[in-house]
Design a protein around this motif. Structure first.
Motif, PDB file in Angstrom:
ATOM      1  N   VAL A 475       0.803  -1.174  -0.269  1.00 44.79           N
ATOM      2  CA  VAL A 475      -0.330  -0.083  -0.394  1.00 44.79           C
ATOM      3  C   VAL A 475       0.955   0.860  -0.019  1.00 44.79           C
ATOM      4  CG1 VAL A 475      -1.753  -1.022   1.397  1.00 44.79           C
ATOM      5  CG2 VAL A 475      -0.228   0.073   2.558  1.00 44.79           C
ATOM      6  N   MET A 476       0.074   2.568  -0.591  1.00 41.84           N
ATOM      7  CA  MET A 476       0.605   3.655  -0.851  1.00 41.84           C
ATOM      8  C   MET A 476      -0.006   4.616   0.390  1.00 41.84           C
ATOM      9  SD  MET A 476       3.993   3.285  -1.782  1.00 41.84           S
ATOM     10  CE  MET A 476       4.142   5.346  -2.873  1.00 41.84           C
ATOM     11  N   PRO A 477       0.234   5.648   1.314  1.00 42.12           N
ATOM     12  CA  PRO A 477       2.352   5.523   1.316  1.00 42.12           C
ATOM     13  C   PRO A 477       2.982   4.902   2.525  1.00 42.12           C
ATOM     14  CG  PRO A 477       0.971   7.541   2.406  1.00 42.12           C
ATOM     15  CD  PRO A 477       0.254   6.595   1.752  1.00 42.12           C
ATOM     16  N   VAL A 478       3.902   4.805   2.006  1.00 47.62           N
ATOM     17  CA  VAL A 478       4.498   3.265   3.223  1.00 47.62           C
ATOM     18  C   VAL A 478       4.848   4.013   4.491  1.00 47.62           C
ATOM     19  CG1 VAL A 478       6.947   2.196   3.190  1.00 47.62           C
ATOM     20  CG2 VAL A 478       5.319   2.832   1.178  1.00 47.62           C
ATOM     21  N   LYS A 479       4.594   2.391   5.304  1.00 49.90           N
ATOM     22  CA  LYS A 479       4.970   2.953   6.661  1.00 49.90           C
ATOM     23  C   LYS A 479       5.514   1.255   6.599  1.00 49.90           C
ATOM     24  CE  LYS A 479       0.512   5.975   7.415  1.00 49.90           C
ATOM     25  NZ  LYS A 479      -0.512   6.312   8.066  1.00 49.90           N
ATOM     26  N   PRO A 480       6.379   1.847   7.938  1.00 46.54           N
ATOM     27  CA  PRO A 480       6.873   1.166   8.897  1.00 46.54           C
ATOM     28  C   PRO A 480       6.270  -0.086   9.797  1.00 46.54           C
ATOM     29  CG  PRO A 480       8.187   3.026  10.150  1.00 46.54           C
ATOM     30  CD  PRO A 480       6.060   3.289   9.060  1.00 46.54           C
ATOM     31  N   ASP A 481       4.588   0.486   9.256  1.00 55.06           N
ATOM     32  CA  ASP A 481       3.924  -1.170   9.581  1.00 55.06           C
ATOM     33  C   ASP A 481       2.830  -1.595   8.508  1.00 55.06           C
ATOM     34  OD1 ASP A 481       2.238   1.738   9.524  1.00 55.06           O
ATOM     35  OD2 ASP A 481       1.042   0.656  11.225  1.00 55.06           O
ATOM     36  N   ASN A 482       3.362  -0.950   7.362  1.00 55.60           N
ATOM     37  CA  ASN A 482       2.937  -1.156   6.042  1.00 55.60           C
ATOM     38  C   ASN A 482       3.552  -1.634   4.867  1.00 55.60           C
ATOM     39  OD1 ASN A 482       3.625   0.645   4.640  1.00 55.60           O
ATOM     40  ND2 ASN A 482       1.127   1.319   4.866  1.00 55.60           N
ATOM     41  N   MET A 483       5.251  -1.615   4.956  1.00 56.68           N
ATOM     42  CA  MET A 483       6.255  -1.572   4.627  1.00 56.68           C
ATOM     43  C   MET A 483       6.542  -3.528   4.340  1.00 56.68           C
ATOM     44  SD  MET A 483       8.532  -0.604   2.387  1.00 56.68           S
ATOM     45  CE  MET A 483       9.543  -1.155   1.755  1.00 56.68           C
ATOM     46  N   ASN A 484       6.570  -3.938   3.079  1.00 59.63           N
ATOM     47  CA  ASN A 484       7.025  -5.045   2.629  1.00 59.63           C
ATOM     48  C   ASN A 484       8.158  -5.150   2.485  1.00 59.63           C
ATOM     49  OD1 ASN A 484       7.098  -7.138   1.127  1.00 59.63           O
ATOM     50  ND2 ASN A 484       6.122  -6.502  -0.668  1.00 59.63           N
ATOM     51  N   TYR A 485       8.816  -6.262   3.516  1.00 57.41           N
ATOM     52  CA  TYR A 485      10.256  -5.744   3.747  1.00 57.41           C
ATOM     53  C   TYR A 485      10.265  -7.628   3.189  1.00 57.41           C
ATOM     54  CZ  TYR A 485       9.185  -3.043   7.801  1.00 57.41           C
ATOM     55  OH  TYR A 485       9.346  -1.650   8.631  1.00 57.41           O
ATOM     56  N   VAL A 486      10.346  -7.783   2.127  1.00 59.80           N
ATOM     57  CA  VAL A 486      10.448  -9.047   1.378  1.00 59.80           C
ATOM     58  C   VAL A 486      12.049  -9.032   1.172  1.00 59.80           C
ATOM     59  CG1 VAL A 486       9.655  -8.482  -0.927  1.00 59.80           C
ATOM     60  CG2 VAL A 486       9.593 -11.032  -0.362  1.00 59.80           C
ATOM     61  N   SER A 487      12.307  -7.801   0.584  1.00 60.79           N
ATOM     62  CA  SER A 487      13.733  -7.809   0.464  1.00 60.79           C
ATOM     63  C   SER A 487      13.951  -8.160   0.833  1.00 60.79           C
ATOM     64  CB  SER A 487      13.563  -6.729  -0.194  1.00 60.79           C
ATOM     65  OG  SER A 487      12.957  -5.842  -1.586  1.00 60.79           O
ATOM     66  N   ALA A 488      14.276  -7.684   2.269  1.00 60.44           N
ATOM     67  CA  ALA A 488      14.900  -7.963   3.574  1.00 60.44           C
ATOM     68  C   ALA A 488      15.432  -9.711   3.634  1.00 60.44           C
ATOM     69  CB  ALA A 488      14.434  -7.544   4.844  1.00 60.44           C
ATOM     70  N   VAL A 489      13.969 -10.465   3.732  1.00 63.47           N
ATOM     71  CA  VAL A 489      14.239 -11.950   3.651  1.00 63.47           C
ATOM     72  C   VAL A 489      14.607 -12.625   2.570  1.00 63.47           C
ATOM     73  CG1 VAL A 489      12.572 -13.898   3.621  1.00 63.47           C
ATOM     74  CG2 VAL A 489      11.668 -11.310   4.683  1.00 63.47           C
ATOM     75  N   TYR A 490      14.436 -12.068   1.652  1.00 67.53           N
ATOM     76  CA  TYR A 490      15.848 -12.599   0.779  1.00 67.53           C
ATOM     77  C   TYR A 490      17.209 -12.040   0.470  1.00 67.53           C
ATOM     78  CZ  TYR A 490      11.911 -12.208  -3.091  1.00 67.53           C
ATOM     79  OH  TYR A 490       9.965 -12.316  -3.539  1.00 67.53           O
ATOM     80  N   PHE A 491      17.284 -10.743   1.475  1.00 65.41           N
ATOM     81  CA  PHE A 491      19.108 -10.746   1.438  1.00 65.41           C
ATOM     82  C   PHE A 491      19.265 -11.887   2.589  1.00 65.41           C
ATOM     83  CE2 PHE A 491      21.542  -8.933   5.088  1.00 65.41           C
ATOM     84  CZ  PHE A 491      22.540  -7.956   3.807  1.00 65.41           C
ATOM     85  N   VAL A 492      18.722 -11.989   3.908  1.00 60.81           N
ATOM     86  CA  VAL A 492      19.048 -13.154   4.150  1.00 60.81           C
ATOM     87  C   VAL A 492      19.202 -14.423   4.564  1.00 60.81           C
ATOM     88  CG1 VAL A 492      18.229 -14.070   7.274  1.00 60.81           C
ATOM     89  CG2 VAL A 492      17.614 -11.479   6.566  1.00 60.81           C
ATOM     90  N   VAL A 493      18.354 -14.835   3.404  1.00 63.03           N
ATOM     91  CA  VAL A 493      18.419 -16.247   2.745  1.00 63.03           C
ATOM     92  C   VAL A 493      19.229 -16.186   1.757  1.00 63.03           C
ATOM     93  CG1 VAL A 493      17.237 -18.161   0.868  1.00 63.03           C
ATOM     94  CG2 VAL A 493      15.721 -16.463   2.843  1.00 63.03           C
ATOM     95  N   PHE A 494      19.826 -14.853   0.939  1.00 67.22           N
ATOM     96  CA  PHE A 494      20.854 -15.107  -0.241  1.00 67.22           C
ATOM     97  C   PHE A 494      22.041 -15.342   0.495  1.00 67.22           C
ATOM     98  CE2 PHE A 494      18.054 -13.612  -3.272  1.00 67.22           C
ATOM     99  CZ  PHE A 494      17.136 -14.901  -3.899  1.00 67.22           C
TER     100      PHE A 494
END
Length: 531
Positions: A475-494
């Protein structure tokens, strides 16, 4: 060839130089196990799954209509009902191509390692071990994340039932966490008895289909208010904050995409079924077909039966579909009964999910892909399962549940990651296949020629699309409680995957050459288990 005749078939009496064995040495084994030996593996698991029971495990895990039920109302803000209705049709078509791709590879090379084994076989020699290791690690991570997301869906449903019968109760995160652990443990216990798993899979498939039928008919028959066809098939509503309707639609696809994930589950049971090169494609394509029929009809029925949408979105049960049931049947008891069927179906999904991820862990450890592989690669002869791998994977799922207490948004991002990580694990062997040449490998009984090539391209294109587009904010606008953190998950896994490979994996991971010779005497010791 029937299963009985297939089980009696013997390996051809020719010397296999690559495997380092003479077929006479394995002539007492069935053809499936002889073929496994040629791949470089000792048969350790009983082949006690049939076509029906393997389909049961595959469908119980994917269970598309259950997935849609768990996220039915969530997608309304991302385009309205049409995103779910048409999204199901679109995802079913795309995943049909994914299923064809997996079926072709499983038919040509049936092995419990699935994607990572195919990558090692198909990749250029200088890249084979690295790509196989990355594929296995990413695929297993996707499996663990999927299991965690399924456990959350069931536990939320149970807490919703408790709340609707106790209206003063305010659901806290720790309550959901406790029920999450309970369902995870129950599924763990079911998976400790290898002999009953085929029956469990088929029973829960029937439970799922019966629950789907009962809920769909009951809600349609009892609901007093019916939405218009325009609301279900034509109205588009963008409440995401994105200026682009297209972005809203894409965000709405995440839910139906999650409902059609885990299509590789049957491939990891290749060493527990007779005639896997024929049976696995049936299980995969059957899962997609049944999933589409049930999910598509169920979503349409539920959208037509909606009454008070704001009440569903803001329900204190935190389970919108439960509020829909209450509005439709007009009673708390009736709604509780229907939600109980959802949770029972979800339990079958969780059991199948643990069956799948335990095989992922075990097969990967068998090729020394994990820390402590010598423990996780063991098969418990009494239970007939890779018990230690099962324990380790289940404990990881339990630990991941604590993330929900800390951040619901972060946990949801992990659920999104499970979709894309699995697609990445499918894509690596497909790229290797296309580089090697589709006609430069020995085809299995399921091979679709030019259409198979088309399915490969669709698989790669969709994997790339989801990797990019599912990383944008919901959703927009982005806030800490609605941010999509999937990129961080990818980073940890990779980071974990590449880090372990650099410091240890590249020295310990079993190479294709090491698999080239199986100790036939060790094989003989396993015959009683394999047969």
């Amino acid at each position: 060839m029937s299963d009985e005749k297939h089980a009696e078939a013997q390996a051809p009496k020719t010397e296999n130089a690559e495997a380092g064995i003479v077929a006479d040495d394995v002539s007492s084994l069935d053809y499936d196990n002889a073929k496994l030996v040629e791949m470089g593996y000792v048969p350790e698991l009983r082949r006690n799954f049939s076509t029906l029971t393997l389909l049961g495990i595959g469908f119980s895990l994917t269970n598309s209509w259950f997935g849609i039920s768990a996220s039915l109302v969530t997608g309304i803000s991302s385009g309205g009902p049409i995103v779910t209705v048409y999204g199901i049709a679109w995802i079913a078509l795309v995943n049909g191509c994914v299923g064809i791709t997996l079926s072709e590879l499983a038919s040509a090379m049936p092995n419990s390692g699935g994607q990572y084994y195919w990558a090692q076989e198909l990749a250029p020699p200088e890249w084979a071990n690295f790509l196989a290791y990355c594929t296995g690690a990413i695929g297993w991570a996707g499996g663990v994340f999927t299991c965690a997301s399924t456990a959350l869906a069931i536990s939320s449903g149970l807490m919703g039932m408790i709340q609707i019968n106790n209206p003063t109760l305010v659901i806290e995160r720790w309550m959901v966490w406790v029920t999450y652990q309970i369902f995870n443990f129950i599924a763990f216990l079911f998976n400790c008895y290898g002999r009953i798993l085929p029956t469990v899979g088929s029973v829960f498939m029937y439970i799922s289909l019966c629950s789907f039928t009962v809920i769909t008919i009951t809600v349609l028959a009892k609901s007093k208010t019916k939405q218009s066809a325009r609301f279900v098939f034509a109205d588009f509503r963008n409440e995401t904050g994105w200026a682009s309707g297209g972005m809203a639609f894409i965000m709405g696809l995440i839910n139906p995409n999650w409902s059609f994930s885990c299509l590789d589950s049957a491939t990891h049971l290749a060493e527990e079924v007779l005639n896997p090169e024929r049976v696995i494609p049936i299980a995969i394509m059957g899962t997609i077909a049944i999933g589409f029929i049930t999910a598509f009809s169920y979503s349409i029925a539920m959208f037509f039966s909606m009454d008070d949408l704001p009440a569903m979105v803001n329900t204190p049960t935190l389970v919108p579909i439960l509020e829909l049931y209450r509005q439709a049947v007009g009673s708390v008891a009736g709604a509780t009964g229907l939600e109980f069927l959802i949770c029972l179906t979800g339990l079958g999904c969780q059991i199948a999910c643990q069956t799948w991820q335990a095989r992922l862990c075990w097969s990967f450890a068998r090729d020394r892909g994990l820390p402590g592989s010598r423990y996780w690669s063991q098969v418990n002869k009494t239970m007939g399962i890779p018990f230690k791998a099962h324990c380790m994977s289940s404990i990881l799922v339990a630990i991941l549940g604590t993330l929900y207490i800390g951040s619901v948004t972060a946990f949801n991002s992990m659920c999104t990651a499970c979709i894309v990580l699995l697609y990445i694990s499918y894509s690596i062997p497909v790229i290797c296949l296309l580089m090697k040449g589709r006609n430069n490998i020995k085809h299995g009984p399921f091979w679709l020629g030019k259409f198979g090539y088309f399915a490969n391209i669709v698989t790669l294109a969709w994997s790339l699309f989801t990797l990019i587009m599912y990383s944008f904010p919901y959703v927009m606008p982005v806030k800490p409680d609605n941010m999509n953190y999937v990129s961080a998950v990818y980073f940890v896994v990779f980071a974990l995957t590449l880090g372990y490979w650099h410091f240890r994996g590249k020295r310990t991971f079993r190479t294709k050459d090491e698999r080239g010779a199986v100790d036939v005497r060790a094989l003989a010791k396993q015959q009683s288990i394999a047969q």
